[in-house]
Enzyme design. Sequence first.
Site, PDB file in Angstrom:
ATOM      1  CG  ASN A 235      -8.091  -2.372  -5.404  1.00 52.29           C
ATOM      2  OD1 ASN A 235      -7.442  -3.044  -4.604  1.00 52.29           O
ATOM      3  ND2 ASN A 235      -8.360  -0.850  -4.490  1.00 52.29           N
TER       4      ASN A 235
ATOM      5  N   GLY B 234       0.372   5.099  -4.519  1.00 51.44           N
ATOM      6  CA  GLY B 234      -0.685   7.038  -4.561  1.00 51.44           C
ATOM      7  C   GLY B 234      -0.324   8.273  -4.413  1.00 51.44           C
TER       8      GLY B 234
ATOM      9  CG  ASP C 124      -1.964   0.968   0.935  1.00 49.40           C
ATOM     10  OD1 ASP C 124      -2.105   1.660  -0.334  1.00 49.40           O
ATOM     11  OD2 ASP C 124      -2.463   1.600   2.182  1.00 49.40           O
TER      12      ASP C 124
ATOM     13  NE  ARG D  58      -7.466   2.086  -5.544  1.00 44.47           N
ATOM     14  CZ  ARG D  58      -6.665   2.140  -4.467  1.00 44.47           C
ATOM     15  NH1 ARG D  58      -6.061   2.367  -5.597  1.00 44.47           N
ATOM     16  NH2 ARG D  58      -6.618   1.560  -3.427  1.00 44.47           N
TER      17      ARG D  58
ATOM     18  CG  HIS E  70      -0.823   1.549  -9.143  1.00 46.35           C
ATOM     19  ND1 HIS E  70      -1.014   1.489  -7.613  1.00 46.35           N
ATOM     20  CD2 HIS E  70      -1.008   2.060  -9.879  1.00 46.35           C
ATOM     21  CE1 HIS E  70      -1.998   2.243  -7.165  1.00 46.35           C
ATOM     22  NE2 HIS E  70      -2.226   2.669  -8.767  1.00 46.35           N
TER      23      HIS E  70
HETATM   24  C1  IPE Z   1      -5.553  -2.942  -0.001  1.00 46.22           C
HETATM   25  O1  IPE Z   1      -5.130  -1.233   0.510  1.00 46.22           O
HETATM   26  C2  IPE Z   1      -5.067  -3.774  -1.156  1.00 46.22           C
HETATM   27  C3  IPE Z   1      -4.659  -3.832  -2.099  1.00 46.22           C
HETATM   28  C4  IPE Z   1      -2.699  -3.213  -1.416  1.00 46.22           C
HETATM   29  C5  IPE Z   1      -4.126  -4.829  -3.476  1.00 46.22           C
HETATM   30  P1  IPE Z   1      -6.499  -0.455  -0.575  1.00 46.22           P
HETATM   31  O2  IPE Z   1      -5.564   1.447  -0.551  1.00 46.22           O
HETATM   32  O3  IPE Z   1      -6.930  -0.929  -1.502  1.00 46.22           O
HETATM   33  O4  IPE Z   1      -7.299  -0.606   0.898  1.00 46.22           O
HETATM   34  P2  IPE Z   1      -7.445   0.654   1.569  1.00 46.22           P
HETATM   35  O5  IPE Z   1      -8.290   1.399   0.489  1.00 46.22           O
HETATM   36  O6  IPE Z   1      -6.474   2.182   1.657  1.00 46.22           O
HETATM   37  O7  IPE Z   1      -9.093  -0.019   2.855  1.00 46.22           O
HETATM   38  C1  IPE Z   2      -1.908   0.496  -3.834  1.00 50.38           C
HETATM   39  O1  IPE Z   2      -1.629   1.436  -3.512  1.00 50.38           O
HETATM   40  C2  IPE Z   2      -1.737   0.153  -5.020  1.00 50.38           C
HETATM   41  C3  IPE Z   2      -3.436  -1.010  -5.569  1.00 50.38           C
HETATM   42  C4  IPE Z   2      -4.477  -0.925  -4.235  1.00 50.38           C
HETATM   43  C5  IPE Z   2      -3.637  -1.880  -6.943  1.00 50.38           C
HETATM   44  P1  IPE Z   2      -2.411   2.089  -3.534  1.00 50.38           P
HETATM   45  O2  IPE Z   2      -3.468   2.632  -4.867  1.00 50.38           O
HETATM   46  O3  IPE Z   2      -3.788   2.007  -2.670  1.00 50.38           O
HETATM   47  O4  IPE Z   2      -1.519   3.793  -2.906  1.00 50.38           O
HETATM   48  P2  IPE Z   2      -1.747   5.013  -1.430  1.00 50.38           P
HETATM   49  O5  IPE Z   2      -3.073   3.802  -0.653  1.00 50.38           O
HETATM   50  O6  IPE Z   2      -3.901   5.356  -2.418  1.00 50.38           O
HETATM   51  O7  IPE Z   2      -0.731   5.401  -1.506  1.00 50.38           O
HETATM   52 MG    MG Z   3      -4.157   2.465  -0.642  1.00 50.01          MG
END
Ligand code: IPE
Ligand code: IPE
Ligand code: MG
Length: 260
Positions: free
Chosen positions: A87, A42, A39, A90, A56
């Site tokens: 996910n 982003g 995680d 999104r 990513h």
């Molecule tokens: C969990 O992260 C899913 C993955 C890493 C694939 P998210 O970023 O989707 O989870 P939340 O929204 O913070 O719970």
């Molecule tokens: C985890 O990073 C990757 C996936 C969930 C695919 P995020 O995309 O959730 O990154 P943040 O949490 O928004 O920083």
């Molecule tokens: Mg995340």
Amino acid sequence: MSKQRADQKWVKPTPHKSGATPPKIKKESLPRHVALVMDGNGRWAKQRGLERTKGHEAGELALFDVVEGALEIGISELSVYAFSTENWRRSPEEVKFLMSFNRDVIRKRRDEMHQRGIKIRWVGREAKLWRSVVAELEEAEELTKNNDLMILNMCINYGGRAEIVDGVNALLTDLQKRKLKPGKITEKVFARYLDEPKMNDVDLFFRSSGEQRTSNFLMWQSAYAEMVFMDVLWPDVDRRTLWKAIEIYAERERRFGGAK
Ligand code: IPE
Ligand code: IPE
Ligand code: MG
């Protein structure tokens, strides 16, 4: 050291560029199954004024460095959360990016994983997932099915609750067919209805980015996992982060409800 390693059957992991080597930890103190919530991609991109997708992309290197580190220290099962059943919420652009990105990464990395003795398994739901992603995952599974140095569970379109509910539905079908008896369903019997019945319980559950939640990852399997949360964004993670988490794990006392 496993037989395969001694035989040099597999291509050895590339050492980390810093020259770092794994900490010395007794085999019995090592986690057998490590689950990773990758995680923070982003936020990593945002900090640099980049699109989320760049985060990513940067996360790919982190993952494969961690995979090498897991091989070096001797982990036998690694589960990585790459796309959750949540996910899909999104933006369509990000979902589209993640689908094609996952497909391309699996295709690009599978030979390397194969040479290193890794058995790739896809864990997740088929519904909504792009056909081309499923096809790549199935090809990677087929290619690596006889490898036994480490299992890499690629959790794509995975959700813990969905896995349990699907298991309940399959179990009810067997009940109807009289393959099971009502009142005779034990934890062991139920576990046969999960995606990967042979998956070991998670010993170490690691999440990057500073968030302290499981986000629906391996709920059944992590009932007694040791949780380690670190304030590092996924693209900044490397094998040394994994080793640090393993050192923290090795210091924990696991009681499983018992008492000394
Ligand atoms: C969990 O992260 C899913 C993955 C890493 C694939 P998210 O970023 O989707 O989870 P939340 O929204 O913070 O719970
Ligand atoms: C985890 O990073 C990757 C996936 C969930 C695919 P995020 O995309 O959730 O990154 P943040 O949490 O928004 O920083
Ligand atoms: Mg995340």
